[in-house]
Each structure stands twice: as C-alpha cells, then as structure tokens.
Design an enzyme around this catalytic site. Structure first.
Site, PDB file in Angstrom:
ATOM      1  CG  ASN A   1     -48.429  10.822 -31.478  1.00  0.00           C
ATOM      2  OD1 ASN A   1     -48.350   9.599 -31.385  1.00  0.00           O
ATOM      3  ND2 ASN A   1     -48.189  11.633 -30.461  1.00  0.00           N
ATOM      4  N   GLY A   2     -50.936   8.702 -32.740  1.00  0.00           N
ATOM      5  CA  GLY A   2     -52.055   8.106 -32.015  1.00  0.00           C
ATOM      6  C   GLY A   2     -52.573   6.884 -32.741  1.00  0.00           C
TER       7      GLY A   2
ATOM      8  CB  CYS B   1     -51.334   8.871 -22.451  1.00  0.00           C
ATOM      9  SG  CYS B   1     -50.455   7.342 -22.100  1.00  0.00           S
TER      10      CYS B   1
ATOM     11  CB  SER C   1     -36.653   6.118 -17.893  1.00  0.00           C
ATOM     12  OG  SER C   1     -36.744   4.761 -17.526  1.00  0.00           O
TER      13      SER C   1
ATOM     14  CG  ASP D   1     -37.406  -0.646 -13.608  1.00  0.00           C
ATOM     15  OD1 ASP D   1     -37.215   0.356 -14.330  1.00  0.00           O
ATOM     16  OD2 ASP D   1     -37.384  -1.801 -14.038  1.00  0.00           O
ATOM     17  CG  ASP D   2     -39.253   3.156 -16.071  1.00  0.00           C
ATOM     18  OD1 ASP D   2     -39.245   1.903 -16.029  1.00  0.00           O
ATOM     19  OD2 ASP D   2     -38.744   3.786 -17.007  1.00  0.00           O
TER      20      ASP D   2
ATOM     21  CB  CYS E   1     -52.536   1.088 -24.665  1.00  0.00           C
ATOM     22  SG  CYS E   1     -52.945   2.763 -25.216  1.00  0.00           S
TER      23      CYS E   1
ATOM     24  CB  CYS F   1     -55.985   7.881 -20.480  1.00  0.00           C
ATOM     25  SG  CYS F   1     -56.346   6.220 -21.086  1.00  0.00           S
TER      26      CYS F   1
ATOM     27  CB  CYS G   1     -52.356   0.620 -19.650  1.00  0.00           C
ATOM     28  SG  CYS G   1     -51.567   2.045 -18.874  1.00  0.00           S
TER      29      CYS G   1
END
Length: 728
Positions: free
Chosen positions: A340-341, A498, A545, A607-608, A644, A714, A717
C-alpha cells in the site's frame, strides 16, 4: 438550312473571342441547373462530345494558346458584340497565368494542336474592370464556369445571392496559382464554416476531439476526485495447525471492510505454512464480492495464513498482471508481497534493477519491492534467510511510501516506512462469545490479523491490538507478535502520516495514532466554526463523510443540525451513464431532497473537501431550486493545491480548483452565497490536539522509543512541502 449541334459547336469554337464574350453577355446569367440552347440541343441531338484529358481539364504545366481569331463576319448567325464599357475607373492589366485554368463551360473545348517544342505567342493584356464581369464573378466567363468553381470551393457568386451578382459582386480575382491561394480565403470569407468536415480532417491528422461541454465533463468527473491507492489485509491462525479458522473467508471479509480504499482489483494468496512452495493464489478485476465467491475460495483451502490486497492504480496500468499480492521465487523459497503506497524513487529503482539484469513483468512499482526483497544481502548465508537484512536493505533503497505485508513459509512480516506515511495496524482474533465481554483481554487468541485500517476488525471477530510504528519491522507468527527492528529516519525529520487519512479516506470508525477518525473530524468542524461563522438557520452536510464535521460545526455555532439530502446508496457512478441527459440527472438520482426541512431558510452545507468543484455545484443548484433562501459552503479541510506522489490519486495541478482562476470567485463559480475553507493550521491543531502517547507493548519497544522520533503529518497536497525529496 438546319444546323446540327456539331456545326453550331464548330462555329462557336471558330468565332472570335470578343464575339463569344459578347454572346455570353447578351445571353445573361443562367440559373443553376438550366441548360443553354446550344447545350440542350446537343443533348437532344445525341451528338458525341469531345472531352480533353484530365490534366487538360484541371490545368497543365504550360499556357493554353488562344484560338485563332477570325473576322466578325465569319459567323453570321451570332449576334454582334456589345459596345465596349466606359467607366471612370482606369483599366487594369495583368499577365496571363502559367497554369491552365478550368474550361469555360461544362462542354470543354478540345486543345488546339501545337507543334512540339513551339512556344505560343503571349496573348495581349486583358482589360479587367474592378467589380465588373459576368454573374460568375470573372469578366467574360460564362455561367457554367462559375457554377463549376462554386462546386469545387473557388470563386463565384456568394451563397444565397443570385448568380447575376446584383447583391454585391466581388471584384475579379487573378487566375492560376493566385486563384488557388484566393480560394481558401474566399471560402472562409463567403461560405459558412463546414464544421463537420473540418473536424473530420482534424481527427485524420491526429488532433484531439473538442472537449465536451463543461457541464457534461463536470458530471463525468463527479466522483473521479482524490482517492486512496489500495488496502492490505493479512491473517494467520494461532495454535495447532492445521487450524479450524477459515483463513480465506476471514481475509475476504477483511478486504470487504477496506473496499473504500480500492475497487479496481483484488487478490488473495494463502499457504499451509509447511512449505514455501505451496502457495495458493486467486486474483481478479472488480469488487471483492465479484472476485471471490464460494468456488474461488475453495482454491485457497487448506490454509493457515494468507495475505490479501485491494487496489486502485496510481502507479501502473489497470490490468490483471498488476493485481497484487505478487509472488516471486527467492533463494529460500517463494514470498508473497502486498503493498500500500507509492515509491517516490520508482524510476531510479527500475533502472537500477534492469541494469543488474533483473527483468520486470509489470508496470507497477510494487514489483520493484518484490525484486529488492529477493536480492541477497552480502552477509547472508545460503542456508539461512536473513529477512531483517533484506527488509532493511529495501528500506534503505527507498524512504517512502509503503506499508507492506510479506508472507514467507509460516511467517507474515508487517513493515511500515520510516516516515509512517501509510497506515498499518494489528488486531487479535478472539472467540465470538468474548467480543463484548469484560474479560476479552484474557480471552484465547485464535489468530492475528494485520490491516490498513482497524474498521474491519469488528466484522471478523477481532479487537484492536496496536499500530505498527513508523520504520518498524514486525514478525507475526502463530505464536506471537514480535518487533524485529525499527529503522530510524534521518536526523531531525518528523514522521509524515498522511493527514488526509483523517479528512477523507479512512472510515470514521478506524483508529490512527490512538484516536478515532470520527473524533478528529468532529474537532475539525468545531475549529471551522471558530474560523468561519455565518448567520444561518441550520447546518447540514453532503452525506456522509462530512457528517461528523457538520455535527461539530452545529454544536459550536449553536445551530440545529438538520438533514437536507438523503442518499440513494444503490445508484452507480454518474460518469458511466450512457447519454448526456442521464449524466445531468446524476446528482438528482444520487440524492433525494428533504425540502420541508429547509424551504425558505438559510442553509450551511459542510463538505469534507472540494477538489474540482464539480460535485458541490449541482448540489447547490438542487437546494436552491427546492426552496433554500441562502446556501453557504464551509469546507472542513484546506484547499488542495498540489498533487500527491505517495499513494493518493489526486488530479493534476491544473485540474485542482484551488489553482484555477475561478478560485478567486469560487462562490459565484459554484453558485453559493459564500465559501470558506479550514486553514492548514486549524486542521493540524485539530488532528494533533488529543494524540496520545503511542501504546507500547511488552515487545521491547520501550527501549526504542527514542528512535521513533517526533510525530508529524504530511501536508504536501496542501502546502507543497513534501517529507522527502522527489526523484524524477
């Protein structure tokens, strides 16, 4: 005496040039599709027509000689030529072109015989009056010639103007090469653009199609915003093997809980643990429930341990060969790797491996990790595998970003990069009857699971055990969980987990750094209320979300939280709808409007994130059309300005709304009354407000706490400050 068509044609060809020109003027312009008397008689009489060669019709290399001049009395049947025109404009002269023009009528004249090599005498200069001439646009030419030129896109009467030129004739244009140059400009000036034909020519030349309208493109990209790359899950049974634990089924359920992290492909590799050669593999494209069914799970039995992977592709194309886990043969047997990454120095590593003669079969950077693990360290013996040395060699080659599961024989290694950019945690499988009991800490351990998120632990009967620390190498066996080593970061560097895992990617019930994601999002909403209050009647959200942030905002502002949208969970993505009308109805199909809750009121929508601005704009329009008096937008995260390169599929810098000119007047662009984002400082303070000290286990982590270093996040972004130097 009756004259046949051949005799009239012969007399016309032998007539003087001035007399023929006068005949054309006397006859006047003819309408399109109507034949002249001579032409009609020729067709009725069935006379044989003489056509010159194609090269002569389209113009040859040399000048065409003029026909022999005869006295006017040679043809008594023709009317006398008209008197010469008198005008105040001085007569202009121009030389004859070198290329042959087209014949003067549809019945082409046969070429005049000429001796080989003889050069005809140049004709006398021809007077031309500006703006004069016949209906074809050129003085002295017949209507048939004008018609032929109009058919091939040349000069002639303008469209929708009679051929007599009474509605504004164009000045005469030169012949030959100058005529060809004038045709293109004349077409664009006088004719309507041939859009379909021109687009066809552009596609033949390889030019891209014109992009779709903004509304259509917005709906196509509605759900193609930022997204996670993938998720990993592993399981190993404890106790006596062969186990009664259904390992393949546990891994499948664990991947279902991580489905939000990847919906492109999935794969599972299992083993009985007795032999490294007995790996059972099943992979497929699509969702977990589509890839794994009862028949496919039978292929994975009998097994005591296994790892699984669900994928979105940010590095490598979407093909079955890029599906993970990868299996590779090493000196000490097969290993399976799930990643993952995204490696920040993948290009350099790929060249390095190929320079050493290592062939690569996929375009995924995860295969580079597999090949680096197969590399034998200098101090390793041929009889015993030193996996700690191999993993540390990998971590020295690439600093970030990866969370790894490595399966070899009866062991699963859980590895996290030194910066801890991608999440990874460990859970303990306990008996189902002890899940809600008080003494579950003393319950028997049926097995261990390791996952990108802890949200799937409850569905498989596991409890959260602890997090894999940045740089930590964890060995998970059927006996216990053991830390083998911790690889430190460069001196002074903070960890770089992240921060968008908290904002967007993770499920609200997941636990990172000792705190639940739901609690962090609620604090972000409270901080947003402090930074951007607004006079309104109610607070709501775009499901689902951003719901915790909306609750925090409403609590801090003292406003009621009211639902204004209800989500239809069984509607597919709008960008795959077959036509424009269904795309435009995408938001209306996905959300239902609870208009009684907000009609005539001022609404604050939380909103997120806003990535492109394509999703929120139709929602605002939907609320206004349903009776909202005002619509204010508050975003519980800072604007995304940079892509990113560490495992998140964020659009290019040019596609991000924060980098476009519309961002300076974003409220007007999306149709809202106001738009305010949470600041970067507010987000960081909300995330780090209640981070607890890392929970140490009994596995000698206390002596290595100082090597973990300070905690950070991090925000590349948002700020463009990446934790490591990027290599391209």
């Amino acid at each position: 005496m009756l004259r046949g068509p051949w005799l009239r044609r012969r007399e016309r060809e032998q007539a003087p040039r001035a007399q023929r020109r006068g005949s054309a003027h006397a006859a006047g312009p003819r309408r399109r599709g109507k034949k002249g008397p001579a032409e009609g008689a020729g067709r009725r009489g069935g006379g044989q027509r003489h056509r010159p060669p194609i090269a002569a019709q389209r113009g040859g290399d040399g000048p065409r000689p003029s026909p022999p001049r005869q006295a006017p009395g040679a043809n008594p049947g023709r009317p006398p030529p008209p008197p010469p025109r008198t005008t105040a404009t001085p007569v202009q002269t121009r030389p004859r072109p070198t290329a042959r023009p087209m014949p003067t009528s549809r019945r082409a004249r046969p070429p005049t015989p000429r001796a080989p090599g003889a050069t005809p005498p140049p004709p006398p200069p021809r007077p031309v009056a500006p703006g004069g001439g016949s209906g074809s646009g050129v003085a002295g030419e017949g209507a048939g010639k004008g018609r032929a030129r109009r058919r091939r896109g040349g000069r002639g009467a303008p469209p929708y103007v009679n051929e007599g030129g009474r509605a504004g004739r164009l000045p005469a244009a030169p012949r030959g090469a100058a005529l060809l140059a004038a045709r293109g400009a004349g077409r664009s000036a006088r004719e309507p653009p041939k859009r379909g034909r021109e687009r066809g020519r552009q596609r033949e030349r390889g030019c891209p199609r014109r992009p779709p309208p903004r509304a259509a493109r917005a709906m196509e990209l509605e759900e193609l915003g930022i997204r996670e790359e993938c998720g990993v899950f592993g399981c190993i049974a404890s106790g006596v093997w062969p186990t009664e634990l259904d390992v393949p089924h546990v891994i499948t359920l664990g991947l279902v809980g991580l489905q939000h992290r990847g919906q492109e492909s999935a794969g599972i590799v299992t083993s009985d643990g007795e032999s490294s050669q007995a790996f059972k593999v099943h992979k497929g494209m699509g969702l977990i429930n589509h890839v794994f069914n009862a028949d496919s799970l039978k292929k994975l039995y009998v097994s005591n341990l296994g790892i699984g992977h669900t994928r979105y592709s940010t590095s490598g194309i979407s093909e079955l060969q890029n599906c993970q886990p990868f299996v590779v043969e090493t000196l000490h047997g097969k290993i399976a790797v799930a990643h993952n990454g995204e490696l920040t120095n993948a290009v350099r590593l790929r060249r390095k491996l190929m320079r050493h003669g290592v062939g690569l079969s996929t375009s995924s950077d995860s295969e580079l990790i597999t090949q680096l693990l197969a590399f034998t360290p200098p101090l390793e013996n041929d009889d015993t595998a030193d996996w700690v040395a191999r993993i540390k060699n990998l971590m020295n080659e690439t600093p970030t970003s990866y969370s790894l599961l490595i399966m070899h024989k009866d062991i699963i290694y859980a590895v996290r990069d030194p910066y801890g950019n991608r999440p990874l945690c460990i859970g303990r499988l306990i008996p189902v009857g002890d899940m809600n009991g008080k003494g579950k800490d003393n319950s028997e351990t049926e097995g261990w699971v390791v996952s990108s998120e802890s949200c799937s632990f409850l569905s498989i009967g596991a409890e959260y055990y602890r997090e894999v620390l940045p740089g930590e190498i964890v060995k998970i066996s059927r006996y216990d969980v053991q830390t083998l080593d911790v690889v430190p970061r460069p001196e002074g560097d903070a960890s770089a987990f992240c921060i968008f895992e908290y904002v967007y990617f993770a499920r609200p019930d997941s636990i990172f750094e000792g705190q639940m994601v739901y609690s962090v999002r609620r604090r972000c909403g409270q901080q947003l209320a402090i930074e951007a209050p607004v006079e309104a009647d109610l607070v709501s959200t775009v499901p689902e979300s951003a719901t915790p942030a909306a609750l925090g905002y409403a609590q801090k502002c003292g406003l009621p939280y009211v639902e204004v949208l209800c989500k239809n969970r069984y509607v597919g993505r709008t960008f795959i709808q077959p036509n424009m009308r269904l795309r435009q109805l995408g938001v209306a199909k996905k959300f239902g409007v609870l208009s009684d809750n907000f009609k005539g009121k001022r609404v604050v929508i939380i909103d997120d994130s806003i990535v492109r601005g394509n999703t929120i704009s139709p929602i605002i329009k939907l609320l206004r059309e349903s009776g909202a008096k005002e619509v204010h937008i508050r975003v519980a995260s800072p604007p995304i300005r940079f892509p990113c390169y560490m495992g998140i599929n964020i659009p290019t810098k040019e596609e991000l709304i924060a980098n476009r000119p519309e961002f300076h007047d974003l409220a007007n662009y999306i149709g809202a009354d106001s738009v305010v984002y949470l600041s970067v400082e507010g987000l960081v303070s909300s995330v780090q407000e209640s981070i607890k000290a890392r929970q140490e286990n009994e596995n000698s982590l206390k002596n290595q706490k100082s090597r973990v270093g300070k905690i950070g996040h991090c925000t590349a972004c948002l700020t463009g400050e990446y934790p490591v130097e990027l290599e391209w």
